[in-house]
Write an enzyme that holds these catalytic residues in place. Structure first.
Site, short mmCIF file in Angstrom:
data_model
loop_
_atom_site.label_atom_id
_atom_site.label_comp_id
_atom_site.label_asym_id
_atom_site.label_seq_id
_atom_site.Cartn_x
_atom_site.Cartn_y
_atom_site.Cartn_z
N GLY A 5 63.89 -64.28 -35.68
CA GLY A 5 64.94 -63.56 -36.69
C GLY A 5 64.09 -63.60 -37.96
O GLY A 5 63.75 -64.68 -38.44
N GLY A 7 65.91 -63.03 -40.97
CA GLY A 7 67.02 -63.04 -41.87
C GLY A 7 66.73 -63.96 -43.17
O GLY A 7 65.59 -64.54 -43.24
N PHE A 8 67.54 -64.56 -43.91
CA PHE A 8 67.45 -65.40 -44.64
C PHE A 8 66.89 -66.83 -44.08
O PHE A 8 65.81 -67.23 -44.69
CB PHE A 8 68.62 -65.93 -45.28
CG PHE A 8 69.31 -64.80 -46.49
CD1 PHE A 8 68.79 -64.48 -47.57
CD2 PHE A 8 70.18 -63.82 -45.70
CE1 PHE A 8 68.83 -63.54 -48.43
CE2 PHE A 8 70.84 -63.22 -46.68
CZ PHE A 8 70.17 -62.71 -47.92
N GLY A 9 67.30 -67.48 -42.92
CA GLY A 9 66.86 -68.43 -42.38
C GLY A 9 65.35 -68.35 -41.97
O GLY A 9 64.38 -69.21 -42.09
N GLU A 169 85.45 -56.29 -49.59
CA GLU A 169 84.49 -55.45 -50.46
C GLU A 169 84.36 -54.14 -49.87
O GLU A 169 84.16 -53.30 -50.77
CB GLU A 169 82.97 -56.08 -50.18
CG GLU A 169 82.56 -57.34 -50.83
CD GLU A 169 81.51 -58.31 -50.66
OE1 GLU A 169 81.26 -59.13 -51.30
OE2 GLU A 169 81.31 -58.22 -49.39
N ASP A 308 73.58 -69.14 -39.19
CA ASP A 308 75.09 -68.97 -38.56
C ASP A 308 75.19 -69.56 -37.34
O ASP A 308 76.28 -69.88 -36.78
CB ASP A 308 75.35 -67.39 -38.38
CG ASP A 308 75.42 -66.91 -39.89
OD1 ASP A 308 75.21 -67.33 -40.75
OD2 ASP A 308 75.50 -65.60 -39.79
N ALA A 319 74.71 -67.13 -46.45
CA ALA A 319 73.12 -67.06 -46.81
C ALA A 319 72.61 -68.58 -47.05
O ALA A 319 71.73 -68.64 -46.79
CB ALA A 319 72.94 -65.86 -47.66
#
Length: 446
Positions: A5, A7-9, A169, A308, A319
């Site tokens: 992954g 993503g942020f992690g 949003e 997550d 995040a």
């Protein structure tokens, strides 16, 4: 080591291991890092996909010990310590590991009704954002060709499920788009008359925020024209409408709408569930994996779970948690290399933020609670700080300034797609060649 992954992690973990005495393979199904908190701005035409994403190869190019690969993890052999990944052409390859970091994130949950996905896309990937953009702008275009009546009204009705940050949003941005950016561009319709319905099973929007901030968010949404339907669940989604049932019981209601956006829940991706199965790890109802204090899976200190997917201490799916988890997993691996004892993971809550409309946002960080213009400024600063790439930051700030000054949506392009893609909601070729009825088959001259 293998990181699943980008993503942020996963990105923060790989960065932290740059230059360490370890070979890192970062596997991602898109080979890019996406700034998910701004996906809704891509979906509603404010930002382009290039402004909220960055190639992982480009981002990690200076770390010579980090290799980025395109693929989706599909299976795990914990005995051989081997991950099986699938290429986009459906062939597979394997990756051996000494340490594994699972940072695959979550996907949209339809609570057992996967058939809803055809008509109600979620908001997790760039594909999702582009699909939503296509549905939003095409809805106004189609309505322009229809006579006044129920059919046109359905195309100008937008239903959003879920009153969390993403749902709020999206709902706010659709109304702002309709009342500002599109207001004077059509002839047959009045875009500002578009209805935006926001449904949530709770009794307030943004329930994770302080009650006062949640109330301000609700007031701002209603001023924008968003219709709030709280204490209600969307129980059916069809091509032409939805069914909504009160949480406390009572008769269901039908709403005619051609655009439904789903932000109501999340669940673990299939590979995460497979990891839990083969490792014998326990999970919660959403598929989050139980881990030890150092974020490793019990009985498997070589496997870390971050972001997550962590099922421990009610850690939030935000995040900041993913970033901190990625840094912690990298720190544990560095400590292992140095022969030092691992430290426990301690999450530091840096606060939450949610955008509602221009000059209106919320920020909650410990005792600090901001709303309105000040919250909007703080929200902007935070998001610019964590965007990857200096060019993306500069470009995003410039776009925001232009949007503030002229209420414009500078990236409204969308494609209807082709018949080979089943999930495309509209396409010129999916229905085959068009033929006029016999009575209308006449020449232009006639």
């Amino acid at each position: 080591m293998v990181v699943i992954g980008g993503g942020f992690g996963g990105l923060f973990c790989a960065r932290r291991l740059g230059g360490a005495d370890v070979d890192v393979i970062l596997l991602d199904r898109a080979a890019s890092h996406v700034f998910q908190p701004l996906l809704y701005q891509c979906a509603t035409g404010t930002l382009s996909i290039g402004q909220i994403s960055r190639s992982l190869r480009e981002e990690l190019a200076r770390h010579r010990n980090v290799t980025t690969l395109l693929g989706e993890a599909v299976d795990l052999d914990p005995v051989a310590r081997r991950v099986t990944a699938r290429r986009p052409d459906d062939t597979t390859f394997t990756l051996d590991y000494d340490a594994l970091v699972l940072a695959a994130g979550m996907r949209q949950s339809y609570f057992g009704h996967e058939e809803f996905a055809k008509w109600a896309p979620g908001m997790k990937t760039l594909d999702d954002a582009l699909s939503i953009r296509r549905r939003l702008f095409a809805a106004f275009e189609i309505a322009e060709t229809l006579a006044p009546g129920p059919e046109r009204d359905a195309w100008l009705t937008f239903a959003v499920t879920g009153g969390g940050p993403t749902g709020v949003e999206l709902a706010g941005q659709i109304r702002e788009m309709a009342t500002n950016a599109l207001a004077h561009e059509f002839h047959s319709i009045q875009p500002e008359e578009a209805r935006v319905l926001l449904f949530d099973g709770g009794h307030s929007v943004l329930s994770s925020f302080a009650p006062a901030l949640s109330a301000k968010a609700a007031t701002t949404l209603q001023r924008l024209g968003v219709e709030l339907h709280l204490g209600a669940h969307v129980t059916d989604v069809r091509a032409h409408g939805i069914t909504v049932s009160p949480k406390g019981g009572g008769p269901s209601e039908e709403y005619a709408t051609r655009t439904v956006l789903w932000t109501a829940g999340v669940e673990a991706v299939p590979f995460a569930r497979r990891v839990a199965e083969v490792l014998g790890a326990s999970t919660d109802h959403s598929g989050r994996i139980a881990v030890d204090a150092d974020l490793s899976v019990p009985g498997h200190p070589e496997v870390f779970v971050i972001g997550d997917l962590v099922g421990r201490d009610n850690l939030p799916g935000v995040a900041e948690n993913a970033m901190q988890g990625g840094l912690h997993a990298a720190s544990c691996i560095r400590r292992d290399l140095a022969g030092r004892e691992r430290a426990d993971y301690h999450y530091r809550d840096l606060g939450s933020a949610a955008y509602i409309s221009r000059r209106h946002a919320l920020l909650q960080a410990g005792p600090v609670k901001l709303a309105g213009f000040l919250g909007w400024l703080a929200w902007g600063l935070i998001h610019i700080t964590f965007l990857t790439g200096v060019q993306n930051r500069i470009s995003t700030v410039a776009t925001w300034l232009a949007a503030i000054a002229r209420a414009r949506r500078t990236d409204r392009s969308f494609m209807l797609g082709g018949s080979a893609t089943e999930e495309q909601p509209y396409t010129w070729s999916a229905c085959g060649p068009f033929e006029l009825p016999a009575r209308e088959s006449r020449s232009v001259a006639d």
